[in-house]
Design a protein around this motif. Structure first.
Motif, mmCIF file in Angstrom:
data_model
loop_
_atom_site.group_PDB
_atom_site.id
_atom_site.type_symbol
_atom_site.label_atom_id
_atom_site.label_comp_id
_atom_site.label_asym_id
_atom_site.label_seq_id
_atom_site.Cartn_x
_atom_site.Cartn_y
_atom_site.Cartn_z
ATOM 1 N N MET A 180 0.855 -1.196 0.000
ATOM 2 C CA MET A 180 0.000 0.000 0.000
ATOM 3 C C MET A 180 0.890 1.246 0.000
ATOM 4 S SD MET A 180 -3.101 1.328 0.368
ATOM 5 C CE MET A 180 -3.889 -0.271 0.560
ATOM 6 N N THR A 181 0.767 2.092 -1.044
ATOM 7 C CA THR A 181 1.656 3.255 -1.115
ATOM 8 C C THR A 181 1.002 4.526 -0.558
ATOM 9 O OG1 THR A 181 0.892 3.527 -3.366
ATOM 10 C CG2 THR A 181 3.065 2.496 -3.084
ATOM 11 N N ILE A 182 -0.321 4.507 -0.387
ATOM 12 C CA ILE A 182 -0.989 5.730 0.078
ATOM 13 C C ILE A 182 -0.944 5.780 1.608
ATOM 14 C CG2 ILE A 182 -3.189 6.959 0.165
ATOM 15 C CD1 ILE A 182 -3.845 5.685 -2.525
ATOM 16 N N SER A 183 -0.555 6.964 2.141
ATOM 17 C CA SER A 183 -0.521 7.091 3.603
ATOM 18 C C SER A 183 -1.599 8.061 4.049
ATOM 19 C CB SER A 183 0.804 7.688 4.081
ATOM 20 O OG SER A 183 1.845 7.068 3.451
ATOM 21 N N HIS A 184 -1.892 7.990 5.335
ATOM 22 C CA HIS A 184 -2.755 9.019 5.919
ATOM 23 C C HIS A 184 -1.990 10.323 5.958
ATOM 24 C CE1 HIS A 184 -6.337 6.957 7.322
ATOM 25 N NE2 HIS A 184 -5.567 5.889 7.432
ATOM 26 N N THR A 185 -2.724 11.435 5.980
ATOM 27 C CA THR A 185 -2.059 12.717 6.162
ATOM 28 C C THR A 185 -1.368 12.685 7.535
ATOM 29 O OG1 THR A 185 -2.397 15.073 5.869
ATOM 30 C CG2 THR A 185 -3.964 13.987 7.291
ATOM 31 N N VAL B 61 -19.209 3.842 -2.195
ATOM 32 C CA VAL B 61 -18.010 4.577 -2.631
ATOM 33 C C VAL B 61 -17.632 5.571 -1.535
ATOM 34 C CG1 VAL B 61 -16.980 5.950 -4.470
ATOM 35 C CG2 VAL B 61 -18.850 4.359 -5.003
ATOM 36 N N GLY B 62 -16.453 5.397 -0.940
ATOM 37 C CA GLY B 62 -16.003 6.294 0.128
ATOM 38 C C GLY B 62 -15.903 5.554 1.448
ATOM 39 N N GLY B 63 -14.719 5.617 2.049
ATOM 40 C CA GLY B 63 -14.474 4.885 3.302
ATOM 41 C C GLY B 63 -14.288 5.791 4.492
ATOM 42 N N ALA C 283 -7.114 2.336 -1.914
ATOM 43 C CA ALA C 283 -6.380 2.771 -3.119
ATOM 44 C C ALA C 283 -7.169 2.448 -4.388
ATOM 45 C CB ALA C 283 -4.994 2.121 -3.170
ATOM 46 N N SER C 284 -8.495 2.584 -4.311
ATOM 47 C CA SER C 284 -9.377 2.204 -5.422
ATOM 48 C C SER C 284 -10.346 3.340 -5.751
ATOM 49 C CB SER C 284 -10.152 0.930 -5.044
ATOM 50 O OG SER C 284 -9.262 -0.106 -4.702
ATOM 51 N N PRO C 285 -9.836 4.423 -6.361
ATOM 52 C CA PRO C 285 -10.704 5.578 -6.642
ATOM 53 C C PRO C 285 -11.675 5.328 -7.783
ATOM 54 C CG PRO C 285 -8.464 5.990 -7.446
ATOM 55 C CD PRO C 285 -8.433 4.650 -6.765
ATOM 56 N N VAL C 286 -12.931 5.554 -7.514
ATOM 57 C CA VAL C 286 -13.963 5.385 -8.566
ATOM 58 C C VAL C 286 -13.881 6.571 -9.514
ATOM 59 C CG1 VAL C 286 -16.467 5.404 -8.940
ATOM 60 C CG2 VAL C 286 -15.463 4.025 -7.096
ATOM 61 N N ASN C 287 -13.780 6.312 -10.799
ATOM 62 C CA ASN C 287 -13.770 7.447 -11.733
ATOM 63 C C ASN C 287 -14.983 7.499 -12.645
ATOM 64 O OD1 ASN C 287 -13.079 5.391 -13.372
ATOM 65 N ND2 ASN C 287 -11.050 6.169 -13.951
ATOM 66 N N VAL D 264 -21.906 -6.541 0.214
ATOM 67 C CA VAL D 264 -21.461 -5.157 0.009
ATOM 68 C C VAL D 264 -19.972 -5.092 -0.350
ATOM 69 C CG1 VAL D 264 -21.316 -2.861 1.082
ATOM 70 C CG2 VAL D 264 -23.099 -4.444 1.815
ATOM 71 N N VAL D 265 -19.657 -4.241 -1.351
ATOM 72 C CA VAL D 265 -18.265 -3.899 -1.652
ATOM 73 C C VAL D 265 -18.090 -2.419 -1.335
ATOM 74 C CG1 VAL D 265 -16.609 -3.513 -3.535
ATOM 75 C CG2 VAL D 265 -17.890 -5.656 -3.434
ATOM 76 N N LEU D 266 -17.019 -2.080 -0.600
ATOM 77 C CA LEU D 266 -16.736 -0.669 -0.309
ATOM 78 C C LEU D 266 -15.436 -0.281 -1.012
ATOM 79 C CD1 LEU D 266 -17.002 1.204 3.085
ATOM 80 C CD2 LEU D 266 -14.982 1.474 1.661
ATOM 81 N N LEU D 267 -15.487 0.774 -1.822
ATOM 82 C CA LEU D 267 -14.293 1.240 -2.539
ATOM 83 C C LEU D 267 -13.835 2.567 -1.947
ATOM 84 C CD1 LEU D 267 -15.575 0.559 -6.173
ATOM 85 C CD2 LEU D 267 -13.958 -0.842 -4.863
ATOM 86 N N GLU D 268 -12.613 2.617 -1.474
ATOM 87 C CA GLU D 268 -12.055 3.847 -0.909
ATOM 88 C C GLU D 268 -10.855 4.272 -1.774
ATOM 89 O OE1 GLU D 268 -12.297 6.404 1.360
ATOM 90 O OE2 GLU D 268 -10.299 6.927 0.639
ATOM 91 N N ALA D 269 -10.843 5.560 -2.152
ATOM 92 C CA ALA D 269 -9.783 6.051 -3.040
ATOM 93 C C ALA D 269 -8.409 6.011 -2.356
ATOM 94 C CB ALA D 269 -10.095 7.491 -3.458
ATOM 95 N N ASN D 270 -8.398 6.204 -1.038
ATOM 96 C CA ASN D 270 -7.119 6.310 -0.316
ATOM 97 C C ASN D 270 -7.039 5.229 0.752
ATOM 98 O OD1 ASN D 270 -6.022 8.871 -1.604
ATOM 99 N ND2 ASN D 270 -8.085 9.485 -1.060
ATOM 100 N N ARG D 271 -7.216 5.633 1.994
ATOM 101 C CA ARG D 271 -7.227 4.676 3.104
ATOM 102 C C ARG D 271 -8.527 4.847 3.887
ATOM 103 N NH1 ARG D 271 -2.024 2.806 5.146
ATOM 104 N NH2 ARG D 271 -3.493 1.209 5.799
#
Ligand SMILES: Cc1cc2nc3c(=O)[nH]c(=O)nc-3n(C[C@H](O)[C@H](O)[C@H](O)COP(=O)(O)OP(=O)(O)OC[C@H]3O[C@@H](n4cnc5c(N)ncnc54)[C@H](O)[C@@H]3O)c2cc1C
Length: 435
Positions: free
Chosen positions: A1-6, A34-36, A206-210, A54-61
């Motif tokens: 996982m390359t995305i970190s929290h702020t 969509v959105g975690g 790390a799965s941003p919906v576009n 249910v599937v939950l997709l979060e763009a970051n963490r």
């Protein structure tokens, strides 16, 4: 996982953070959330408990947005007073909205207990009157809540007592609500996401919906990394971070950045001298300050609003004078963390919840009041989808206007309004709060 929290105090003190994988390939489910943040996780958790796949997709963490960065204050009610709600929507709706807000707090506390979430929950939130006018308003609100809503956990704290509780003479009086409280928001988000996983929600980070598209029998949701989810129903819970995925949804909200700092840990004596009962505090200014102590006795202090991205040094420099205005003795205390997060506000400062294009639901725009409300909205969205909810209509029937100027030009008008209101705060502050 390359995305970190702020980088924040919350990320540095997170407990039990799981790494969820990125989506790859195709999945089928009943509902794609969509959105975690709190809204998305709570919706997914309640749906799974009602038997949905249910599937939950979060763009970051998980908890990467406002939910993992906020002031942690779980307040009562909405941004409007109950008297204002009664005037606008009538007694019955005002009571129904109040009851929902009360359920919202119970939902959070219930989840913490049920899933044993280590998020340092403590009771007590004080609204502190910065002006005489605000003091009078709090007296009216408190009396109205006691008489008409039987809400006896709220009381007026007189000038001398608030001075003793908060170690400052800047407030005229306060309104303390012991049914409200404060918590470590990222740990709460991690906790409810863990519960959702246990309930078989498939979470992807790390799965941003576009994009999304209507198909026979439902929708196809696509992520930037090529993941595809086919679902009967889609819930957008992206709030201020929604970007361009759906302008139909984003047009009723305006994002802005609220900033927080965490000082170094204070000694027990100093911590007690500025917050004897370990409660959360927010003041009566339009661009308000909000603060509380962390479990390791740091002062977490927020409030400055920004309209362009700023670095942590800039945030610390903007927030420090507001701390020193209340607590000049903290002048040598170091600031260890400074961060910002995006809040979504609606024009009327009430949540924007609804349904578009068949079976696309959304919930957003909690206008700085989302710690409790997101959790009840997640629950009632799940009930609506399960076909059992009348309560959905309480929020869905609140009329919302788009911000003028469309997607881009909405900004200048909003910034001008906010700047003039914060100017009024500053004038009041110089006059010693006599208005
Ligand atoms: C600094 C700050 C202080 C605050 N203080 C308080 C407080 O003390 N009390 C209070 O009640 N409220 C407070 N709030 C507001 C509160 O945090 C929010 O109302 C609440 O967290 C909103 O939750 P959410 O799940 O709707 O949105 P968020 O938590 O913002 O979650 C949205 C999520 O959606 C994801 N996302 C966006 N677009 C996509 C996409 N295309 N695909 C996949 N994922 C996507 C984002 O990455 C993000 O994680 C504060 C907010 C901030 C920023």
């Amino acid at each position: 996982m390359t995305i970190s929290h702020t980088e924040s105090y919350y990320a540095a003190s997170a407990v039990g953070m799981a790494d969820y994988s990125q989506i790859s390939g195709s999945e089928n489910c009943d509902v794609c959330v969509v959105g975690g943040g709190f809204t998305g996780i709570s919706t997914a958790l309640n749906l799974a408990e009602n038997g949905f796949d249910v599937v939950l997709l979060e763009a970051n963490r998980i908890g990467w947005g406002a939910s993992g960065r906020n002031g942690g204050q779980m307040g009562s009610g909405l941004n409007w007073s109950q008297a204002e709600l009664e005037k606008e929507f009538g007694d019955e709706s005002a009571h129904a909205l109040w009851n929902l807000c009360e359920l919202a707090k119970q939902e959070v506390i219930g989840r913490i207990d049920k899933h044993r979430i280590p998020c340092d929950f403590k009771h007590g939130v004080m609204a502190a009157a910065f002006t005489r006018k605000a003091e009078m308003k709090f007296r009216e609100v408190e009396s109205h809540l006691r008489k008409k809503y039987n809400h006896h956990s709220v009381r007026i704290v007189e000038r001398e007592e608030i001075g003793e509780l908060l170690g400052t003479d800047k407030y005229w009086a306060g309104m303390l609500d012991t049914s409200s409280g404060h918590l470590h928001p990222l740990n709460y988000a991690i906790g409810i996401a863990g519960a959702a996983t246990q309930a078989n929600v498939r979470i992807y980070e790390a799965s941003p919906v576009n994009s999304y598209k209507r198909e026979a029998g439902g929708y196809t949701v696509t992520t930037a990394n090529g993941g595809v989810v086919s679902a009967r129903i889609v819930v957008f819970a992206c709030n201020a971070y929604i970007g361009n995925v759906s302008r139909k949804i984003s047009r009723t909200i305006m994002p802005f950045v609220s900033c927080i700092v965490a000082t170094e840990p204070l000694t027990e004596n100093v911590a007690r001298s500025i917050n004897r009962e370990d409660i959360a505090v927010f003041d009566s200014k339009f661009c308000l300050d909000y603060y509380r102590l962390s479990s390791d006795r740091r002062l977490l202090f927020g409030g400055v609003e920004k309209y362009i991205p700023v670095d942590s040094g800039n945030i610390a420099r903007s927030v420090r004078p507001r701390i020193l205005h209340l607590y000049p003795d903290l002048k040598n205390v170091k600031i260890d963390f400074a961060w910002g997060g995006k809040i979504a506000v609606t024009r009327n400062r009430l949540p924007s919840v609804g349904r578009i294009e068949g079976d696309i639901y959304y919930a957003q725009g909690f206008s700085g009041h989302g710690v409790a409300l997101t959790n009840i909205v997640g629950k009632i969205l799940a009930e609506k989808i399960s076909g059992t909810a009348e309560q959905f209509d309480q929020f869905a029937s609140i009329p919302h206007k788009s911000f003028p100027g469309g997607h881009y030009l909405r900004w200048p008008a909003h910034i001008l309004t906010m700047l003039s209101l914060s100017m009024i705060d500053r004038i009041n502050s110089r006059l010693g709060g006599i208005r």
